[in-house]
Design an enzyme around this catalytic site. Structure first.
Site, mmCIF file in Angstrom:
data_model
loop_
_atom_site.group_PDB
_atom_site.id
_atom_site.type_symbol
_atom_site.label_atom_id
_atom_site.label_comp_id
_atom_site.label_asym_id
_atom_site.label_seq_id
_atom_site.Cartn_x
_atom_site.Cartn_y
_atom_site.Cartn_z
ATOM 1 N N GLY A 82 2.143 1.859 -3.472
ATOM 2 C CA GLY A 82 1.052 2.358 -4.317
ATOM 3 C C GLY A 82 0.735 3.818 -4.021
ATOM 4 N NE ARG A 83 -1.800 3.846 1.565
ATOM 5 C CZ ARG A 83 -2.633 3.983 2.584
ATOM 6 N NH1 ARG A 83 -2.666 5.093 3.269
ATOM 7 N NH2 ARG A 83 -3.435 2.993 2.909
ATOM 8 C CB THR A 126 11.587 -9.755 -13.393
ATOM 9 O OG1 THR A 126 12.914 -10.294 -13.552
ATOM 10 C CG2 THR A 126 11.469 -8.533 -14.289
ATOM 11 C CG LEU A 127 10.198 -6.061 -8.813
ATOM 12 C CD1 LEU A 127 10.755 -5.069 -7.813
ATOM 13 C CD2 LEU A 127 9.048 -6.848 -8.208
ATOM 14 C CD GLU A 128 6.463 -7.320 -14.736
ATOM 15 O OE1 GLU A 128 5.476 -7.075 -14.025
ATOM 16 O OE2 GLU A 128 6.982 -8.449 -14.795
ATOM 17 C CG ASP A 180 3.809 -20.475 -12.973
ATOM 18 O OD1 ASP A 180 2.680 -20.768 -13.378
ATOM 19 O OD2 ASP A 180 4.474 -19.530 -13.429
ATOM 20 C CD GLN A 185 1.402 -7.015 0.696
ATOM 21 O OE1 GLN A 185 1.282 -7.475 1.815
ATOM 22 N NE2 GLN A 185 0.720 -5.962 0.268
ATOM 23 C CB SER A 202 -0.915 -0.026 1.224
ATOM 24 O OG SER A 202 -1.569 1.197 1.353
ATOM 25 C CB SER A 203 3.886 2.198 1.933
ATOM 26 O OG SER A 203 3.255 1.941 3.161
HETATM 27 N N1 LIG Z 1 6.035 -9.867 -11.954
HETATM 28 C C1 LIG Z 1 6.429 -11.138 -12.024
HETATM 29 C C2 LIG Z 1 5.472 -12.175 -12.225
HETATM 30 C C3 LIG Z 1 5.947 -13.475 -12.308
HETATM 31 N N2 LIG Z 1 7.277 -13.722 -12.190
HETATM 32 C C4 LIG Z 1 7.788 -15.089 -12.277
HETATM 33 C C5 LIG Z 1 6.981 -16.070 -11.463
HETATM 34 C C6 LIG Z 1 6.319 -16.957 -12.460
HETATM 35 O O1 LIG Z 1 6.294 -18.291 -11.987
HETATM 36 C C7 LIG Z 1 7.195 -16.820 -13.692
HETATM 37 C C8 LIG Z 1 6.467 -17.024 -14.974
HETATM 38 O O2 LIG Z 1 5.341 -16.177 -14.991
HETATM 39 P P1 LIG Z 1 4.220 -16.377 -16.098
HETATM 40 O O3 LIG Z 1 3.801 -17.812 -16.140
HETATM 41 O O4 LIG Z 1 3.193 -15.320 -15.889
HETATM 42 O O5 LIG Z 1 5.094 -15.998 -17.391
HETATM 43 P P2 LIG Z 1 5.015 -16.516 -18.885
HETATM 44 O O6 LIG Z 1 3.747 -17.298 -19.106
HETATM 45 O O7 LIG Z 1 5.267 -15.369 -19.765
HETATM 46 O O8 LIG Z 1 6.294 -17.466 -18.932
HETATM 47 P P3 LIG Z 1 6.358 -19.080 -18.984
HETATM 48 O O9 LIG Z 1 6.058 -19.436 -20.408
HETATM 49 O O10 LIG Z 1 7.761 -19.421 -18.542
HETATM 50 O O11 LIG Z 1 5.301 -19.577 -18.015
HETATM 51 O O12 LIG Z 1 7.712 -15.490 -13.627
HETATM 52 C C9 LIG Z 1 8.190 -12.696 -11.989
HETATM 53 O O13 LIG Z 1 9.401 -12.913 -11.866
HETATM 54 N N3 LIG Z 1 7.740 -11.419 -11.925
#
Ligand SMILES: Nc1ccn([C@H]2C[C@H](O)[C@@H](COP(=O)(O)OP(=O)(O)OP(=O)(O)O)O2)c(=O)n1
Length: 178
Positions: A98-99, A120-122, A112, A139, A95-96
């Site tokens: 996002g704020r 990885t963070l986008e 999975d 989290q 939340s912090s």
């Molecule tokens: N923001 C995120 C979301 C997920 N993951 C990691 C955890 C997941 O177990 C892995 C794969 O995520 P997805 O199944 O959503 O990705 P894809 O379907 O694109 O890849 P794959 O074909 O390997 O399943 O990536 C990550 O590092 N960062």
């Protein structure tokens, strides 16, 4: 069903959940706080192509922090390496965070069963904001799975993001055939 703090602790003791580094103080009622690693990356090209391997440039967040700018996608990485062998991990923002107008994932929050790596963070932001390596960023929450798992992510031959990466990993969409 989301795992409680006690259940997360039990799973850590069993080894079915691994979080490294781990500190008890970052365990919340039903989540574990993860932190921003020191590496960020941006794509080299402004126009990305979903069929191509879009390359990224890595850089380190300096001591004084780094100012994120709107309209740019940054790839970041969690400080924590995680393994989840029996549950579905989800990455959520705090939340912090996002704020401050910071998004930490673009559409992908689910992990999975069997995923073993840093996350990885986008990262994107609503207005310029200075961020720091090591700050709390998100989290992890854990869901129980219904039914047996046939293919664990770490056993999938074509899993794109398993491994042990300390830097963010770019999109591997190009590996899909379409
Ligand atoms: N923001 C995120 C979301 C997920 N993951 C990691 C955890 C997941 O177990 C892995 C794969 O995520 P997805 O199944 O959503 O990705 P894809 O379907 O694109 O890849 P794959 O074909 O390997 O399943 O990536 C990550 O590092 N960062």
């Amino acid at each position: 069903m989301i795992l409680s703090d006690k259940r997360i602790l039990e799973e850590i003791e069993k080894g079915t959940i691994v979080i490294s580094p781990y500190d008890r103080k970052f365990l919340g009622t039903n989540s574990y706080d993860v932190h921003l690693g020191k590496y960020l990356a941006t794509y080299k090209d402004r126009v990305l192509d979903a069929r191509r391997h879009n390359e990224i440039v890595h850089f380190e967040i300096p001591e004084e922090g780094f100012i994120l700018q709107p309209n740019t996608l940054y790839l970041g990485v969690t400080l924590e390496y995680t393994e989840t062998h029996a549950h579905v991990p989800f990455l959520e923002g705090k939340s912090s965070t996002g704020r401050l107008g910071i998004d930490i994932h673009a559409t992908a929050g689910k992990g999975d069963v069997g995923f073993c790596n840093t996350w990885t963070l986008e990262i994107s932001c609503a207005q310029p904001v200075r961020i720091y390596a090591g700050m709390p960023i998100g989290q992890l929450i854990y869901f129980a799975v219904e039914g047996d798992v046939e293919t664990f992510y770490n056993k999938k031959g074509d899993a794109k993001y398993n491994g042990r990466t300390v830097r963010p990993v770019e999109s591997m969409m190009w590996k899909n055939v379409f």
